[in-house]
Scaffold this motif. Structure first.
Motif, short mmCIF file in Angstrom:
data_model
loop_
_atom_site.label_atom_id
_atom_site.label_comp_id
_atom_site.label_asym_id
_atom_site.label_seq_id
_atom_site.Cartn_x
_atom_site.Cartn_y
_atom_site.Cartn_z
N THR A 276 0.83 -1.21 0.00
CA THR A 276 0.00 0.00 0.00
C THR A 276 0.86 1.26 0.00
N GLN A 277 2.02 1.20 0.65
CA GLN A 277 2.93 2.35 0.62
C GLN A 277 3.43 2.59 -0.80
N ARG A 278 3.78 1.50 -1.51
CA ARG A 278 4.23 1.65 -2.89
C ARG A 278 3.11 2.21 -3.76
N GLN A 279 1.88 1.73 -3.53
CA GLN A 279 0.76 2.22 -4.32
C GLN A 279 0.49 3.70 -4.05
N HIS A 280 0.61 4.11 -2.79
CA HIS A 280 0.40 5.52 -2.45
C HIS A 280 1.49 6.39 -3.07
N GLU A 281 2.73 5.90 -3.02
CA GLU A 281 3.82 6.65 -3.63
C GLU A 281 3.61 6.74 -5.14
N SER A 282 3.10 5.65 -5.70
CA SER A 282 2.81 5.65 -7.14
C SER A 282 1.73 6.66 -7.47
N ASP A 283 0.69 6.73 -6.61
CA ASP A 283 -0.38 7.70 -6.82
C ASP A 283 0.16 9.13 -6.77
N LYS A 284 1.10 9.38 -5.84
CA LYS A 284 1.69 10.71 -5.75
C LYS A 284 2.50 11.02 -7.00
N SER A 285 3.23 9.99 -7.46
CA SER A 285 4.02 10.16 -8.68
C SER A 285 3.12 10.45 -9.87
N VAL A 286 2.00 9.73 -9.93
CA VAL A 286 1.04 9.96 -11.01
C VAL A 286 0.55 11.41 -10.97
N SER A 287 0.25 11.90 -9.77
CA SER A 287 -0.24 13.27 -9.64
C SER A 287 0.80 14.27 -10.15
N PHE B 218 -10.78 12.39 -16.85
CA PHE B 218 -9.86 11.83 -15.86
C PHE B 218 -8.46 12.37 -16.12
N PHE B 219 -7.59 12.16 -15.16
CA PHE B 219 -6.18 12.50 -15.32
C PHE B 219 -5.40 11.22 -15.55
N LEU B 220 -4.51 11.26 -16.51
CA LEU B 220 -3.75 10.08 -16.89
C LEU B 220 -2.36 10.12 -16.27
N GLY B 221 -1.99 9.02 -15.63
CA GLY B 221 -0.67 8.92 -15.05
C GLY B 221 -0.13 7.52 -15.21
N GLN B 222 1.03 7.26 -14.61
CA GLN B 222 1.68 5.96 -14.72
C GLN B 222 1.64 5.26 -13.37
N GLY B 223 0.95 4.11 -13.30
CA GLY B 223 0.91 3.31 -12.08
C GLY B 223 1.91 2.18 -12.14
N GLU B 224 1.87 1.30 -11.13
CA GLU B 224 2.80 0.18 -11.08
C GLU B 224 2.63 -0.77 -12.26
N GLU B 225 1.39 -0.93 -12.73
CA GLU B 225 1.11 -1.88 -13.79
C GLU B 225 0.97 -1.22 -15.16
N GLY B 226 1.29 0.08 -15.26
CA GLY B 226 1.16 0.79 -16.53
C GLY B 226 0.27 2.01 -16.39
N PRO B 227 -0.26 2.53 -17.52
CA PRO B 227 -1.12 3.70 -17.47
C PRO B 227 -2.31 3.49 -16.53
N GLN B 228 -2.64 4.50 -15.75
CA GLN B 228 -3.72 4.38 -14.77
C GLN B 228 -4.46 5.70 -14.66
N ALA B 229 -5.79 5.62 -14.55
CA ALA B 229 -6.62 6.82 -14.47
C ALA B 229 -6.82 7.22 -13.02
N SER B 230 -6.87 8.53 -12.79
CA SER B 230 -7.18 9.04 -11.45
C SER B 230 -8.09 10.25 -11.59
N THR B 231 -8.69 10.65 -10.45
CA THR B 231 -9.57 11.82 -10.41
C THR B 231 -10.62 11.74 -11.52
N ILE B 232 -11.36 10.64 -11.53
CA ILE B 232 -12.35 10.38 -12.59
C ILE B 232 -13.66 11.10 -12.26
N LYS B 233 -14.15 11.86 -13.24
CA LYS B 233 -15.38 12.64 -13.06
C LYS B 233 -16.37 12.29 -14.18
N ILE B 234 -17.58 11.93 -13.80
CA ILE B 234 -18.60 11.57 -14.79
C ILE B 234 -19.01 12.79 -15.61
N ILE B 235 -19.09 12.59 -16.95
CA ILE B 235 -19.63 13.64 -17.83
C ILE B 235 -21.05 13.26 -18.20
#
Length: 209
Positions: free
Chosen positions: A104-115, A169-186
Motif C-alpha cells: 500500500t505504501q508503494r501504491q500511495h507513492e505511485s499515486d503521488k508520482s502519477v499526480s 480523468f487525469f492520466l498517469g503511470q501506475g505500477e502496472e502501466g497507465p492508470q486513471a485518477s480523479t475520474i469525473k462523470i460527464i
C-alpha cells in the motif's frame, strides 16, 4: 473486503477463541488495505509430537487489485522454541500485514508520482466494469485502454458508472502501466444537454456498447 475470507482447518479443532483471533487479525489487515479482493487462510496441524518448533502451520494468501498476490506464512522449524497455535496464527498474520503495508505504501507513492506526472485532463468512455472487485477500464478517444480503481472515482460515484459512461480523468503511470485518477462523470456517449446541438463526447471509432 469484497469477497468474504475463506478459512480452512486441517487436523485442527476450530474453537471460538481461535475463530475470534483469526477474525480480529483479518479486521486489522482491512485497516491497512480496504480494497483486498480475496483472502484465503489455511490452518493445519502437520506434526502431532514435534520435539521443538510447532506442530502447526498457517498460510494466508491475499489478492489486492490490480493483481498483486501476497503470502504470509508461519511454520516454526525445529530450531525454534515450541509455539502454540495462537502464536503461529499471529506470526502468519504479522508476515502478511508487513507485506500489505509495503504494497500500500508503494501504491500511495505511485499515486503521488502519477499526480506529479499529470499532463492534462483526458476524456474517455467506460468499457469494462468489475463492481465486485472495485475496478474497471476506460477507453480514450484515441483508442487507449486505461485501468482505474473505484477509489479514483470522484464523489463516490463508482456505483453510478455503466459501460458507455463518459468521463474526464487525469492520466498517469501506475505500477502496472497507465492508470486513471480523479475520474469525473460527464454523461453517456452521444447525449445532448438542453437545446445545445453539441455532443458532450463522441465515442471512439471502434466503440461498441
Amino acid at each position: 473486503m469484497k469477497v468474504p475470507p475463506e478459512i480452512t482447518y486441517r487436523n485442527v479443532e476450530k474453537t471460538d477463541a481461535i475463530d475470534t483471533l483469526v477474525n480480529e487479525k483479518i479486521a486489522k489487515l482491512e485497516q491497512v488495505c480496504s480494497y483486498i479482493s480475496s483472502c484465503h487462510i489455511a490452518i493445519e496441524k502437520i506434526n502431532d509430537r514435534p520435539r521443538s518448533g510447532s506442530p502447526y502451520r498457517v498460510r494466508i494468501d491475499i489478492t489486492v487489485p490490480p493483481g498483486h498476490e501476497l503470502v504470509g506464512e508461519s511454520n516454526p522449524t525445529e530450531d525454534t522454541q515450541y509455539e502454540p497455535l495462537n502464536a503461529v496464527i499471529r506470526d502468519a498474520f504479522n508476515a502478511a500485514r508487513q507485506q500489505l503495508v509495503k504494497l500500500t505504501q508503494r501504491q500511495h507513492e505511485s499515486d503521488k508520482s502519477v499526480s506529479r506526472e499529470i499532463d492534462r485532463e483526458t476524456t474517455a468512455l467506460v468499457t469494462k466494469l468489475f463492481r465486485d472487485r472495485g475496478y474497471g477500464f476506460l477507453k480514450t478517444l484515441d483508442g487507449q485502454e486505461i485501468y482505474f480503481h473505484s477509489n479514483s472515482v470522484l464523489h463516490d460515484d463508482f456505483e453510478r458508472l455503466e459501460v458507455g459512461t463518459g468521463v474526464h480523468f487525469f492520466l498517469g503511470q501506475g505500477e502496472e502501466g497507465p492508470q486513471a485518477s480523479t475520474i469525473k462523470i460527464i454523461d453517456k456517449p452521444g447525449v445532448r444537454v438542453g437545446k445545445s446541438e453539441q455532443t458532450l463526447i463522441e465515442p471512439p471509432l471502434d466503440w461498441k456498447e
